[in-house]
Design a protein around this motif. Structure first.
Motif, PDB file in Angstrom:
ATOM      1  N   LYS A  99       0.825  -1.207   0.000  1.00 49.20           N
ATOM      2  CA  LYS A  99       0.000   0.000   0.000  1.00 49.20           C
ATOM      3  C   LYS A  99       0.864   1.263   0.000  1.00 49.20           C
ATOM      4  N   THR A 100       2.006   1.188   0.621  1.00 49.73           N
ATOM      5  CA  THR A 100       2.918   2.329   0.630  1.00 49.73           C
ATOM      6  C   THR A 100       3.515   2.541  -0.757  1.00 49.73           C
ATOM      7  N   ILE A 101       3.915   1.456  -1.405  1.00 46.30           N
ATOM      8  CA  ILE A 101       4.431   1.544  -2.772  1.00 46.30           C
ATOM      9  C   ILE A 101       3.393   2.187  -3.693  1.00 46.30           C
ATOM     10  N   LEU A 102       2.128   1.800  -3.514  1.00 45.05           N
ATOM     11  CA  LEU A 102       1.056   2.262  -4.399  1.00 45.05           C
ATOM     12  C   LEU A 102       0.532   3.648  -4.025  1.00 45.05           C
ATOM     13  N   GLY A 103       1.062   4.217  -2.949  1.00 45.11           N
ATOM     14  CA  GLY A 103       0.654   5.557  -2.548  1.00 45.11           C
ATOM     15  C   GLY A 103      -0.650   5.609  -1.776  1.00 45.11           C
ATOM     16  N   GLU A 104      -1.128   4.471  -1.302  1.00 44.25           N
ATOM     17  CA  GLU A 104      -2.381   4.434  -0.541  1.00 44.25           C
ATOM     18  C   GLU A 104      -2.184   4.920   0.887  1.00 44.25           C
ATOM     19  N   ILE A 105      -1.004   4.693   1.432  1.00 42.80           N
ATOM     20  CA  ILE A 105      -0.664   5.235   2.746  1.00 42.80           C
ATOM     21  C   ILE A 105       0.735   5.851   2.653  1.00 42.80           C
ATOM     22  N   PRO A 106       0.992   6.926   3.376  1.00 42.12           N
ATOM     23  CA  PRO A 106       2.307   7.572   3.286  1.00 42.12           C
ATOM     24  C   PRO A 106       3.373   6.797   4.054  1.00 42.12           C
ATOM     25  N   ALA A 107       4.604   6.917   3.601  1.00 42.34           N
ATOM     26  CA  ALA A 107       5.722   6.334   4.342  1.00 42.34           C
ATOM     27  C   ALA A 107       5.983   7.161   5.594  1.00 42.34           C
ATOM     28  N   ILE A 108       6.451   6.498   6.636  1.00 43.37           N
ATOM     29  CA  ILE A 108       6.822   7.226   7.850  1.00 43.37           C
ATOM     30  C   ILE A 108       8.050   8.083   7.580  1.00 43.37           C
ATOM     31  N   SER A 109       8.992   7.508   6.864  1.00 45.17           N
ATOM     32  CA  SER A 109      10.185   8.261   6.467  1.00 45.17           C
ATOM     33  C   SER A 109      10.839   7.562   5.286  1.00 45.17           C
ATOM     34  N   GLY A 110      11.815   8.244   4.688  1.00 45.52           N
ATOM     35  CA  GLY A 110      12.490   7.688   3.526  1.00 45.52           C
ATOM     36  C   GLY A 110      11.842   8.137   2.237  1.00 45.52           C
ATOM     37  N   LYS A 111      12.293   7.585   1.143  1.00 45.45           N
ATOM     38  CA  LYS A 111      11.860   8.036  -0.169  1.00 45.45           C
ATOM     39  C   LYS A 111      11.536   6.862  -1.085  1.00 45.45           C
ATOM     40  N   ILE A 112      10.445   7.021  -1.864  1.00 41.73           N
ATOM     41  CA  ILE A 112      10.077   6.062  -2.903  1.00 41.73           C
ATOM     42  C   ILE A 112      10.130   6.785  -4.244  1.00 41.73           C
ATOM     43  N   SER A 113      10.936   6.283  -5.164  1.00 41.41           N
ATOM     44  CA  SER A 113      11.014   6.852  -6.508  1.00 41.41           C
ATOM     45  C   SER A 113      10.489   5.818  -7.494  1.00 41.41           C
ATOM     46  N   ILE A 114       9.436   6.184  -8.241  1.00 41.50           N
ATOM     47  CA  ILE A 114       8.835   5.287  -9.224  1.00 41.50           C
ATOM     48  C   ILE A 114       8.865   5.975 -10.579  1.00 41.50           C
TER      49      ILE A 114
END
Length: 259
Positions: A99-114
């Motif tokens: 769900k975090t990868i898909l943007g359904e819930i935000p990450a607590i910290s760090g970065k996702i680049s897609i």
């Protein structure tokens, strides 16, 4: 009964019995022989474009609902040829991670680049977004205009004929799963993300999914407890244990140790 009638049709001593059985057969409702599932074509999905080398990257990622559940390696890269199977016991945070990868819930910290040029197909998102007041065909036609393609893909999952006009709210759980799967695949995704894709499916449909993922030419990230599925489709294993996401590039070795 028909074999018996044909055998004794011209035997005088059996004439009365023959006529009696003919009358019995005439009252029987005839139904079509079920389609032999081994003759049903398998789904093949192609990405229709050359994928970039880098698909996703996670940097110092921590996911959870307020409280950390999973943390990744410092830099975790997903490349175009990766077929990733995510495993471990229930409650470990696998679904939260997706769900975090898909943007359904935000990450607590760090970065996702897609990579923004890629289409990501999410089975679980589509399943939850189905309009249950529409028929199967109407729902799938909203974003895809080719009815023949829709009917063909549904047919591979054994949804055929007048069934496609049935409202989604009247379907069983496994039938809705097939509709969601079809809708996702009609987008021709470059990346397939699935959470327990073989749950609620019959054996034939499970085999169709397995074949589709084995031959998919894009990237896949699959959460599952189905060892046979993951062994068949994965070239990497991501194991979530004690709050850490650990990656392995030798699935055969690690499946033998984990299961």
């Amino acid at each position: 009964q028909e074999a018996w009638i044909n055998r004794f049709r011209y035997t005088p001593s059996k004439s009365a019995s023959v006529q009696s059985r003919i009358k019995q057969i005439d009252k029987i409702e005839r139904i079509e022989k079920p389609e032999n599932e081994t003759t049903v074509r398998n789904i093949l999905i192609k990405t229709e474009k050359r994928l970039p080398e880098k698909v996703m990257q996670f940097s110092d990622l921590i996911v959870g609902y307020g409280t950390p559940i999973i943390s990744t390696e410092e830099d975790l890269l997903v490349q175009k040829d990766d077929k990733i199977g995510i495993i471990w016991k229930n409650g470990a945070g696998k679904t939260t991670f997706l769900k975090t990868i898909l943007g359904e819930i935000p990450a607590i910290s760090g970065k996702i680049s897609i990579n923004p040029d890629l289409i990501i197909g999410s089975y679980s998102q589509v399943l939850s977004d189905l309009d249950t007041e529409l028929s199967i065909l109407a729902e799938l036609s909203k974003d895809y205009p080719k009815e023949n393609d829709i009917r063909s893909m549904l047919g591979w999952l054994l949804i055929t004929g007048e069934k496609v006009e049935q409202k989604i709210k009247t379907l069983s759980g496994w039938e809705r799963a097939k509709v969601a799967l079809t809708k996702m695949l009609l987008t021709h995704p470059h990346v397939i993300v699935m959470d327990e894709p073989t749950n609620h499916l019959d054996l034939h449909s499970k085999n169709v999914i397995k074949h589709m993922l084995e031959h998919f030419d894009g990237t896949s990230i699959i959460v599952s407890h189905d060892r046979d599925l993951l062994e068949s489709i994965s070239n990497q294993v991501w194991l979530i244990r004690e709050g850490k996401l650990i990656t392995f590039s030798d699935p055969e070795k690690w499946f033998a140790q984990i299961f």
